[in-house]
Design a protein around this motif. Structure first.
Motif, short mmCIF file in Angstrom:
data_model
loop_
_atom_site.label_atom_id
_atom_site.label_comp_id
_atom_site.label_asym_id
_atom_site.label_seq_id
_atom_site.Cartn_x
_atom_site.Cartn_y
_atom_site.Cartn_z
N VAL A 178 0.85 -1.19 0.00
CA VAL A 178 0.00 0.00 0.00
C VAL A 178 0.89 1.24 0.00
O VAL A 178 1.79 1.36 0.85
N PRO A 179 0.69 2.18 -0.94
CA PRO A 179 1.49 3.41 -0.95
C PRO A 179 1.35 4.20 0.36
O PRO A 179 0.33 4.11 1.05
N VAL A 180 2.38 4.98 0.66
CA VAL A 180 2.39 5.75 1.91
C VAL A 180 1.22 6.72 1.96
O VAL A 180 0.58 6.88 3.01
N ARG A 181 0.92 7.37 0.85
CA ARG A 181 -0.17 8.35 0.87
C ARG A 181 -1.52 7.68 1.12
O ARG A 181 -2.41 8.27 1.74
N VAL A 182 -1.68 6.43 0.67
CA VAL A 182 -2.93 5.72 0.94
C VAL A 182 -3.01 5.34 2.41
O VAL A 182 -4.07 5.40 3.03
N TRP A 183 -1.86 4.96 3.01
CA TRP A 183 -1.83 4.72 4.46
C TRP A 183 -2.23 5.98 5.22
O TRP A 183 -2.96 5.91 6.22
N ALA A 184 -1.74 7.13 4.74
CA ALA A 184 -2.12 8.40 5.38
C ALA A 184 -3.63 8.61 5.26
O ALA A 184 -4.29 9.07 6.22
N GLY A 185 -4.21 8.25 4.10
CA GLY A 185 -5.65 8.35 3.94
C GLY A 185 -6.40 7.43 4.88
O GLY A 185 -7.45 7.79 5.42
N VAL A 186 -5.86 6.23 5.11
CA VAL A 186 -6.48 5.29 6.04
C VAL A 186 -6.52 5.87 7.45
O VAL A 186 -7.54 5.81 8.15
N ALA A 210 -10.01 14.87 3.26
CA ALA A 210 -8.57 14.71 3.03
C ALA A 210 -8.22 13.24 2.77
O ALA A 210 -7.39 12.93 1.91
N ALA A 211 -8.84 12.35 3.52
CA ALA A 211 -8.59 10.92 3.33
C ALA A 211 -8.99 10.47 1.93
O ALA A 211 -8.26 9.71 1.26
N MET A 212 -10.13 10.95 1.44
CA MET A 212 -10.59 10.55 0.11
C MET A 212 -9.68 11.09 -0.98
O MET A 212 -9.39 10.42 -1.97
N LEU A 213 -9.19 12.31 -0.81
CA LEU A 213 -8.26 12.88 -1.80
C LEU A 213 -6.96 12.09 -1.86
O LEU A 213 -6.39 11.88 -2.94
N LEU A 214 -6.49 11.65 -0.71
CA LEU A 214 -5.25 10.87 -0.69
C LEU A 214 -5.46 9.46 -1.25
O LEU A 214 -4.53 8.86 -1.81
N ALA A 215 -6.67 8.94 -1.12
CA ALA A 215 -6.92 7.55 -1.52
C ALA A 215 -7.15 7.39 -3.01
O ALA A 215 -6.89 6.31 -3.56
N VAL A 216 -7.64 8.44 -3.70
CA VAL A 216 -7.93 8.30 -5.12
C VAL A 216 -6.63 8.06 -5.86
O VAL A 216 -5.72 8.89 -5.83
N PRO A 217 -6.47 6.93 -6.55
CA PRO A 217 -5.21 6.64 -7.25
C PRO A 217 -5.08 7.47 -8.51
O PRO A 217 -6.07 7.90 -9.10
#
Length: 413
Positions: free
Chosen positions: A122-130, A285-292
């Motif tokens: 899992v990319p770091v930014r997606v972990w941040a979104g989690v 913010a979480a959704m913005l980080l999660a969108v690939p």
């Protein structure tokens, strides 16, 4: 049959946000309707009506499905149906805020499960979104206060089990959408899993008899829960997860509390609170980080699926071979110097009468040509292009016409 092809992450994100909004709209309606209709009956009628609606729209959607599609669709339905039943039964022994937070924990369970079971990176930014999504979930649930209610550890464990089943459902659906062993048809998969959930919850409701809504208003609510929240929601999810990997999908769908709060403010005139603004900001913010990104919409190789594709090493070798052969083919003739060529055997034209006598033909005893040996043969054939007496055309044909499964993998398009 509608088959999903190239990933479109933005389209997938919009569809998954619709899923979150559709499921979020169901919460206040169900909370009202379960006072007049047993929850087991409500779940059974809701999912059976949803499956029947989609099937009536496309009666042929279940024809010609592979056994793998049937198996995966039923498995998806069982996982989600058991989760729904466990969550509903535990709700009477848990405050709604605790239940909501426990179910929302699937946003953190999903990446952990994907990492340990399938080695999905899992990319770091997606972990941040989690993390931000979990923080926003906390704002909408636990920090709003826990009612004076006894918390049963058994009920809490059941709700967390439901969250884990929801995570498994998300991961399995994501892997199924990327399976090369069969074409993924989101419509058919949706009908199968909705029907499975309906049958499963129907068995749970049978012992006490199945009650139906007693007024037109309750039937309207049930129609919304069935058609909008279930049929359209599950259909949008089946299409959306074909474009977005499992972990970002879980983050996007974790925004349900935000939609629930917004609906409560708009339609039920609940007062605005600081938790709505702070929690909503964290969720956004979480959704913005999660969108690939478009280039990163495809899942890692470890998330590519259940059966069918060749090993990763073979795919890399094939790609490298194709590039190398393309480079050799595209070189200009004036750049091909016979002096630079590897030592070539002296071959008379008469020797080329029979392609079997090609000097570079692989011995019959060799069943699995190695990459180095194949590249050596191809290089010598190409470099001998202008040499008199060379039978390179027939040799090249012999090379490309070999019928062994191993050589067929290295053919250029």
């Amino acid at each position: 049959m509608a088959v999903v092809h190239a990933p479109r992450p933005l389209t997938g994100a919009v569809l998954l946000l619709f899923v979150s909004a559709a499921w979020g709209s169901a919460f206040p309606l169900m909370k009202d309707l379960i006072h007049r209709l047993p929850v087991e009956d409500l779940l059974a009628e809701r999912y059976l009506i949803a499956a029947l609606t989609l099937w009536l729209i496309r009666p042929r959607s279940l024809r010609g499905l592979s056994r793998g599609t049937w198996f995966n669709g039923v498995l998806l339905g069982v996982m989600f149906g058991v989760g729904q039943t466990a969550q509903a039964l535990a709700l009477s022994d848990l405050p709604s805020s605790v239940s909501g937070f426990a179910v929302g924990c699937n946003v953190i369970i999903t990446p952990v499960m994907a990492l340990f079971l399938f080695k999905v990176k899992v990319p770091v930014r997606v972990w941040a979104g989690v993390i931000l999504a979990l923080a926003g979930m906390t704002m909408f649930t636990l920090l709003k206060g826990v009612e004076d209610h006894h918390i049963s550890l058994v009920a809490l464990g059941g709700t967390l089990t439901a969250a884990a089943l929801y995570s498994g459902h998300t991961i399995l659906l994501a892997r199924m959408t990327r399976s090369r062993s069969h074409q993924y048809n989101p419509y058919s998969v949706t009908v199968v899993q909705l029907g499975t959930i309906g049958v499963l919850t129907g068995f749970m409701a049978l012992p006490g008899g199945i009650s139906t809504p007693g007024s037109l208003g309750d039937w309207v609510i049930l129609a919304h829960l069935s058609v909008v929240s279930c049929a359209l929601g599950f259909l949008a999810r089946s299409f959306g997860q074909a474009h977005v990997p499992a972990v970002p999908s879980a983050v996007l769908m974790s925004s349900q509390p935000l939609w629930v709060a917004a609906i409560a403010v708009v339609f039920f005139h609940e007062p605005l609170g600081w938790s709505l603004f702070v929690g909503g900001g964290l969720m956004a913010a979480a959704m913005l980080l999660a969108v690939p990104s478009k280039g990163g919409a495809s899942p890692p190789s470890s998330e590519v699926p259940l059966s069918g594709p060749p090993p990763e090493a073979n795919r890399r070798l094939l790609e490298l071979t194709r590039r190398r052969l393309a480079d050799l083919r595209d070189k200009r003739d004036d750049q091909v110097q016979c002096a630079d060529a590897l030592p070539l055997p002296v071959v008379a034209r008469s020797a080329c009468a029979d392609v079997v006598d090609c000097p570079w033909k692989e011995p019959k005893s060799v069943k699995e040509p190695t990459f180095d040996r194949m590249m050596d043969r191809a290089t010598r054939i190409v470099r001998s292009k202008k040499q008199d007496g060379c039978c390179h055309v027939k040799c090249l044909c012999a090379l490309m016409e070999e019928r062994s499964p191993a050589m067929s993998r290295f053919r250029t398009p």
